[in-house]
Design an enzyme around this catalytic site. Structure first.
Site, mmCIF file in Angstrom:
data_model
loop_
_atom_site.group_PDB
_atom_site.id
_atom_site.type_symbol
_atom_site.label_atom_id
_atom_site.label_comp_id
_atom_site.label_asym_id
_atom_site.label_seq_id
_atom_site.Cartn_x
_atom_site.Cartn_y
_atom_site.Cartn_z
ATOM 1 N N HIS A 1 1.213 -0.849 0.242
ATOM 2 C CA HIS A 1 -0.166 0.524 0.138
ATOM 3 C C HIS A 1 0.945 1.285 -0.521
ATOM 4 C CE1 HIS A 1 -1.660 2.954 2.158
ATOM 5 N NE2 HIS A 1 -2.342 2.987 2.136
ATOM 6 N N ARG B 1 -0.020 12.477 -0.634
ATOM 7 C CA ARG B 1 -1.213 13.074 -0.566
ATOM 8 C C ARG B 1 -0.813 14.960 -0.118
ATOM 9 N NH1 ARG B 1 -1.912 10.013 3.164
ATOM 10 N NH2 ARG B 1 -1.641 10.962 5.278
ATOM 11 N N ARG C 1 -15.409 9.591 -4.974
ATOM 12 C CA ARG C 1 -16.220 8.074 -5.598
ATOM 13 C C ARG C 1 -15.720 6.426 -4.745
ATOM 14 N NH1 ARG C 1 -14.426 4.334 -10.050
ATOM 15 N NH2 ARG C 1 -16.330 3.936 -11.557
#
Length: 303
Positions: free
Chosen positions: A108, A112, A262
């Site tokens: 993972h 950001r 989403r």
């Protein structure tokens, strides 16, 4: 303090998504990423890429998003009430790779950038991210390579950086209700703005570029290891821990859902096949027990 700039961050994250997808497609050898572009009604959108049923990767996603709006969700303002009512922008690349072979670990990564502003005030911004590894069968050399690559990415920014962010990773990716770590760690950082924009951005690029350098050699080494139904069953059982963490503890999942992101893209991190067995315990002395006894324990993989 250098001024924050969104466009170079966006350009880098889009290029990072491209580079990681190309490397993973090459390592798989047969499957390719399917791409969907989506728009968020409240502002922004993203580029979702998913790979499935490959020769190596059973399911994976490498997603880019850039969302913005005038009202932050509760997950963002709970610890920062001063941000309530601020206009915000959040950009990121988030990825999870679930190989089919139980000897190849799940990985993972997330990188950001967040910025919020209110009229008459200086913007509030920070970077966050990192990468972590979740093996089902442990190999010490894989763990050392993973952490050595992470440390090399951190070292130009200070001798203490790797140890600080490696510990933060161990603390964050911990299933409190199980009292066990999700995997063997890596790096995790958040709220990073202390060095000014340019140096913080350089650090994120260093760690972002290091992810595929850390993961691809491990995937290449383990992807053709022979396995049986026993190993596959254990992999599916341990994948349950991955689901539990993402749905119960992960702040990024909560932020995405609360901002109207989403749903398909947010939940692409979940593995395709998983099961839970009531009160299952590995037999002592087995490779499955070794994962718990040796790898899901505090360990300084490198000095």
């Amino acid at each position: 303090m250098s001024e924050p700039r969104i466009e170079p961050v966006k350009d880098y994250l889009l290029a990072l998504q491209d580079n990681i997808c190309q490397a993973l497609e090459a390592e798989d050898g047969t499957a390719t990423f399917k791409e969907e572009n989506w728009q968020r009604a409240q502002g922004g959108g993203g580029r979702t890429r998913v790979i499935e049923q490959g020769a190596v990767i059973e399911k994976g996603g490498v997603n880019f998003s850039h969302v913005y709006g005038g009202q932050l969700p509760q997950s963002a303002t709970a610890s920062r009430p001063e941000l309530a009512g601020c206009h915000f922008q959040a950009l990121g690349v988030s990825l999870v790779i679930h190989p089919e072979n139980p000897y190849a670990p799940t990985s993972h990564a997330n990188f950001r950038f967040f910025i919020a502003d209110k009229e008459g005030q200086d913007p509030v911004w920070w970077f966050g991210g990192g990468f972590d590894l979740t093996p089902y069968y442990g190999f010490a050399e894989d763990c050392r390579h993973w952490h050595e690559t992470a440390k090399a990415a951190c070292d130009p920014f200070g001798e203490e950086i790797y140890q600080t962010y490696a510990k933060w990773c161990d603390d964050y990716f911990y299933l409190k209700h199980r009292q066990e770590p999700r995997g063997v760690g890596g790096l995790f950082f958040d709220d990073l703005n202390k060095w000014g924009f340019d140096r913080c951005f350089a650090f994120v690029r260093s760690v972002g570029d290091a992810y595929i350098q850390a993961y691809r050699p491990i995937l290449a080494q383990r992807k053709q290891t022979p396995y049986s139904d026993r190993e596959r069953k254990f992999q599916c059982y341990r994948r349950g821990r991955y689901v539990e963490f993402n749905l119960v503890w992960d702040r990024g999942t909560l932020f995405g859902l609360q901002t109207g992101g989403r749903t398909e893209s947010i939940l692409m991190s979940l593995p395709p096949v998983v099961h839970w067995d009531y009160n299952w315990q590995p037999e002592p002395g087995t490779p499955e027990a070794e994962l718990y006894d040796e790898y899901l324990q505090p360990n300084r993989w490198i000095l």
